[in-house]
Design a protein around this motif. Structure first.
Motif, PDB file in Angstrom:
ATOM      1  N   LEU A  56      -0.322  10.383 -29.803  1.00  0.00           N
ATOM      2  CA  LEU A  56      -1.596  10.948 -29.397  1.00  0.00           C
ATOM      3  C   LEU A  56      -1.604  11.272 -27.907  1.00  0.00           C
ATOM      4  O   LEU A  56      -2.106  12.315 -27.499  1.00  0.00           O
ATOM      5  CB  LEU A  56      -2.736   9.973 -29.712  1.00  0.00           C
ATOM      6  N   GLY A  57      -1.076  10.373 -27.103  1.00  0.00           N
ATOM      7  CA  GLY A  57      -1.064  10.624 -25.665  1.00  0.00           C
ATOM      8  C   GLY A  57      -0.314  11.889 -25.310  1.00  0.00           C
ATOM      9  O   GLY A  57      -0.755  12.670 -24.457  1.00  0.00           O
ATOM     10  N   THR A  58       0.795  12.119 -25.977  1.00  0.00           N
ATOM     11  CA  THR A  58       1.594  13.314 -25.707  1.00  0.00           C
ATOM     12  C   THR A  58       0.863  14.583 -26.121  1.00  0.00           C
ATOM     13  O   THR A  58       0.803  15.546 -25.366  1.00  0.00           O
ATOM     14  CB  THR A  58       2.953  13.227 -26.436  1.00  0.00           C
ATOM     15  N   ILE A  59       0.281  14.590 -27.307  1.00  0.00           N
ATOM     16  CA  ILE A  59      -0.412  15.798 -27.773  1.00  0.00           C
ATOM     17  C   ILE A  59      -1.652  16.074 -26.940  1.00  0.00           C
ATOM     18  O   ILE A  59      -1.963  17.229 -26.642  1.00  0.00           O
ATOM     19  CB  ILE A  59      -0.735  15.749 -29.282  1.00  0.00           C
ATOM     20  N   ILE A  60      -2.362  15.036 -26.516  1.00  0.00           N
ATOM     21  CA  ILE A  60      -3.526  15.236 -25.646  1.00  0.00           C
ATOM     22  C   ILE A  60      -3.086  15.892 -24.343  1.00  0.00           C
ATOM     23  O   ILE A  60      -3.684  16.878 -23.900  1.00  0.00           O
ATOM     24  CB  ILE A  60      -4.259  13.907 -25.376  1.00  0.00           C
ATOM     25  N   GLY A  61      -2.031  15.376 -23.741  1.00  0.00           N
ATOM     26  CA  GLY A  61      -1.523  15.952 -22.493  1.00  0.00           C
ATOM     27  C   GLY A  61      -1.042  17.376 -22.673  1.00  0.00           C
ATOM     28  O   GLY A  61      -1.330  18.251 -21.851  1.00  0.00           O
ATOM     29  N   ASP A  62      -0.324  17.634 -23.761  1.00  0.00           N
ATOM     30  CA  ASP A  62       0.188  18.986 -24.019  1.00  0.00           C
ATOM     31  C   ASP A  62      -0.946  19.982 -24.263  1.00  0.00           C
ATOM     32  O   ASP A  62      -0.928  21.089 -23.729  1.00  0.00           O
ATOM     33  CB  ASP A  62       1.139  18.989 -25.218  1.00  0.00           C
ATOM     34  N   LEU A  63      -1.922  19.598 -25.072  1.00  0.00           N
ATOM     35  CA  LEU A  63      -3.049  20.502 -25.334  1.00  0.00           C
ATOM     36  C   LEU A  63      -3.858  20.752 -24.069  1.00  0.00           C
ATOM     37  O   LEU A  63      -4.269  21.883 -23.802  1.00  0.00           O
ATOM     38  CB  LEU A  63      -3.960  19.934 -26.428  1.00  0.00           C
ATOM     39  N   ASP A  64      -4.085  19.701 -23.300  1.00  0.00           N
ATOM     40  CA  ASP A  64      -4.855  19.828 -22.068  1.00  0.00           C
ATOM     41  C   ASP A  64      -4.158  20.760 -21.073  1.00  0.00           C
ATOM     42  O   ASP A  64      -4.805  21.546 -20.381  1.00  0.00           O
ATOM     43  CB  ASP A  64      -5.076  18.448 -21.460  1.00  0.00           C
ATOM     44  N   ALA A  65      -2.837  20.688 -21.022  1.00  0.00           N
ATOM     45  CA  ALA A  65      -2.068  21.511 -20.085  1.00  0.00           C
ATOM     46  C   ALA A  65      -1.927  22.962 -20.533  1.00  0.00           C
ATOM     47  O   ALA A  65      -1.649  23.843 -19.721  1.00  0.00           O
ATOM     48  CB  ALA A  65      -0.676  20.899 -19.886  1.00  0.00           C
ATOM     49  N   THR A  66      -2.128  23.218 -21.836  1.00  0.00           N
ATOM     50  CA  THR A  66      -1.923  24.569 -22.369  1.00  0.00           C
ATOM     51  C   THR A  66      -3.152  25.067 -23.126  1.00  0.00           C
ATOM     52  O   THR A  66      -3.033  25.774 -24.122  1.00  0.00           O
ATOM     53  CB  THR A  66      -0.691  24.600 -23.297  1.00  0.00           C
TER      54      THR A  66
END
Length: 81
Positions: A1-11
């Motif tokens: 979850l932490g990775t997908i949150i960061g990836d979505l937030d950045a893109t």
């Protein structure tokens, strides 16, 4: 979850969500739901650090939220346009 949150937030600008929002990025409601699950379920991983007690009602709500998020991605409600 932490990775997908960061990836979505950045893109954010490269993602679309089927339910249009009034302000901000289209994907913000999805990120918010992911963060709710991430922050609300502190005991999802074992570890040395103690976590708060979670009851059956909280676990059920987390399960339903997780299932909804999975369905949004699988159905194409969350997608790259």
């Amino acid at each position: 979850l932490g990775t997908i949150i960061g990836d979505l937030d950045a893109t954010k600008s490269t993602w679309a969500f089927a339910i249009p929002g009034k302000t901000g990025s289209e994907i913000d409601p999805v990120i918010s739901a992911l963060r709710t699950l991430w922050d609300g379920q502190s005991s999802r991983h074992g570890g040395v650090t103690p976590t708060r007690q979670e009851d059956a009602e909280q676990a059920t709500a987390a399960l339903h939220l997780a299932a909804t998020l999975c369905q949004w991605f699988l159905s194409g409600a969350v997608r790259r346009p």
